[in-house]
Design a protein around this motif. Structure first.
Motif, PDB file in Angstrom:
ATOM      1  N   PRO A 105       0.814  -1.223   0.000  1.00  0.00           N
ATOM      2  CA  PRO A 105       0.000   0.000   0.000  1.00  0.00           C
ATOM      3  C   PRO A 105       0.846   1.272   0.000  1.00  0.00           C
ATOM      4  N   SER A 108       2.544   1.815  -3.471  1.00  0.00           N
ATOM      5  CA  SER A 108       1.578   2.215  -4.504  1.00  0.00           C
ATOM      6  C   SER A 108       1.374   3.724  -4.532  1.00  0.00           C
ATOM      7  N   LYS A 109       1.669   4.427  -3.420  1.00  0.00           N
ATOM      8  CA  LYS A 109       1.477   5.881  -3.341  1.00  0.00           C
ATOM      9  C   LYS A 109       2.502   6.656  -4.167  1.00  0.00           C
ATOM     10  N   SER A 111       3.011   6.698  -7.189  1.00  0.00           N
ATOM     11  CA  SER A 111       2.494   7.257  -8.438  1.00  0.00           C
ATOM     12  C   SER A 111       2.321   8.767  -8.293  1.00  0.00           C
ATOM     13  N   GLU A 175      -3.661  -6.326  -7.056  1.00  0.00           N
ATOM     14  CA  GLU A 175      -4.178  -5.629  -8.234  1.00  0.00           C
ATOM     15  C   GLU A 175      -3.845  -4.142  -8.204  1.00  0.00           C
ATOM     16  N   TYR A 176      -3.821  -3.557  -6.996  1.00  0.00           N
ATOM     17  CA  TYR A 176      -3.600  -2.116  -6.880  1.00  0.00           C
ATOM     18  C   TYR A 176      -2.130  -1.726  -7.019  1.00  0.00           C
ATOM     19  N   TYR A 177      -1.223  -2.714  -6.995  1.00  0.00           N
ATOM     20  CA  TYR A 177       0.192  -2.372  -7.073  1.00  0.00           C
ATOM     21  C   TYR A 177       0.951  -3.420  -7.869  1.00  0.00           C
TER      22      TYR A 177
END
Length: 454
Positions: A105, A108-109, A111, A175-177
């Motif tokens: 998590p 992923s930030k 970005s 999926e998110y990263y």
């Protein structure tokens, strides 16, 4: 003779061999315009006084104060730069939970380039303040943020080797990263390599792109093969995790019916510019393959104590001809200081040699000949790291770069326990290794340029 960019006078500690330090007492260190140590002059040399007469009243002459010493800049072979934002968090939970609850998590930030800049500015400055002049970084899957990290290293004067992380397997990553797909991962990696190589043209101390599969469980076969081809095409460094834990080691055996080392080699990822982190579960065939291919090991003693399920037999691997350096592994390792990792490397090696299960007889409890001395651990943090990267760094020696940290043992707020003016210099060196904190590091120089002062 007035030709040197800088002239330094003082006592330096550097590795003479992997097991022995060299003490250069009151030497002169002559630095040329390229930031290289062009000449080292001993007090008994005929030109010593002549050089002093020429330089000692000049602005480019630097004489250490009483109780100050030169050390080579540290070489950190394994840093997760984005994880600086979670350093010191949740190290008491299993690795899988730690990654999915905290690390992925957070990464992923990145970005968000504003967030990335805040973290990357701080981690590079913090490592420099801790004496780390060269760092081998994992960034994130984000191409733009990874280029930004290289730019920050360049602007702050740190020698940065930076990798855009590849995580292209939908089944192995959240999926998110992850990378959008394998093709995108490889295109982004190639564009990242080209951008950093262009940046390097205007960076005195050097920045380098690094091909970076996170580890085998996060990558597809096509992704790993493509990365191997890119490493060969652009002659880049390669980094990944290798046989770190029971889970990761077993995963690769189940997937390929071979260990990580041979699987990575099949994809062209073991080469003279490869550095693999952890490597706790290498067997002798794996180690021989590392030696044959020139692959180095990043030993991360603090992180290994939390997540690697074992103590790596550094002394054994080193005896078989493998280059080994130290890594902080922020944030699996909580500390940005390689001083802390030097200390833990010695501690862990003693535990491996002596054993940890008191219910076993002493002769059955440990692994003989495993211990490291503090001189050997210092070598890993300096010259060993330089040799792992095949760069002229990590030693205070002619034709090496002037990457140094200036240590003040007489700091009024944290004086080291040195009470005898004639105390043995090797004993002082040991006290520095075990007792120095960041505030003792008064200045840091990289490639002949001052990059940190306190």
């Amino acid at each position: 003779m007035n030709k040197y960019m800088q002239l330094f006078q003082g006592t330096a500690f550097t590795s003479k061999t992997p097991t022995e330090i060299q003490i250069l007492k009151d030497y002169l260190f002559c630095i040329n315009t390229d930031g290289m140590i062009e000449k080292i002059v001993a007090p008994e040399d005929s030109e010593y006084q002549t050089l002093l007469d020429i330089y000692q009243d000049k602005d480019n002459f630097h004489q250490l104060a009483e109780g100050q010493y030169f050390l080579p800049g540290f070489v950190d072979l394994h840093v997760h730069a984005p994880q600086w934002a979670q350093s010191g968090t949740a190290l008491d939970i299993p690795l899988h939970d730690w990654l999915h609850t905290y690390t992925f998590p957070l990464e992923s930030k990145f970005s968000n380039l504003d967030f990335a800049k805040r973290v990357y500015d701080d981690v590079v400055s913090t490592l420099l303040a801790n004496g780390t002049t060269t760092a081998l970084y994992f960034a994130t899957v984000h191409k733009e943020a990874s280029i930004l990290l290289a730019e920050i290293c360049a602007s702050k004067g740190q020698r940065g080797l930076v990798g855009k992380v590849v995580m292209d397997d939908p089944e192995g990553n959240p999926e998110y990263y992850r990378d959008a797909d394998t093709h995108t991962a490889l295109v982004d990696t190639e564009e990242f390599i080209i951008a950093v190589k262009e940046l390097a043209k205007s960076t005195k101390q050097g920045v380098y792109p690094v091909v970076t599969p996170r580890f085998i469980p996060s990558c597809t076969d096509d992704g790993l093969a493509g990365l191997g081809k890119l490493a060969a095409k652009y002659d880049t460094y390669v980094q990944s995790h290798c046989s770190e834990s029971d889970w990761a080691h077993s995963y690769v055996q189940d997937r390929y019916d071979k260990n990580d080392a041979f699987a990575l080699n099949d994809f062209g990822l073991l080469r003279d510019k490869s550095v693999m982190a952890h490597c706790n579960f290498l067997d002798d065939q794996d180690v021989d393959l590392f030696a044959e291919t020139g692959t180095a090991i990043a030993h991360c003693p603090i992180s290994n104590a939390y997540f690697a399920n074992s103590v790596i037999p550094v002394a054994h691997f080193h005896s078989k001809g493998v280059d080994i350096g130290l890594g902080s592994d922020i944030s699996g390792g909580f500390s940005p200081s390689l001083f802390d990792n030097i200390r833990q490397a010695v501690i862990s090696s003693r535990m491996l040699e002596d054993g940890v299960n008191p219910s076993l007889p002493a002769q059955d409890r440990g692994v003989p000949n495993s211990r490291l001395t503090v001189d050997e651990a210092f070598y890993l943090a300096t010259a060993g790291g330089g040799e792992s990267l095949s760069l002229p760094i990590g030693r205070i020696q002619e034709n090496y770069v002037w990457d140094v940290q200036i240590i003040d043992t007489q700091l009024s707020s944290a004086k080291l326990p040195i009470f005898d003016e004639k105390e043995d210099l090797h004993d002082i060196f040991q006290k520095i290794m075990y007792l120095v904190r960041p505030e003792h590091i008064r200045e840091v120089w990289v490639q002949g340029e001052k990059v940190h002062t306190r």
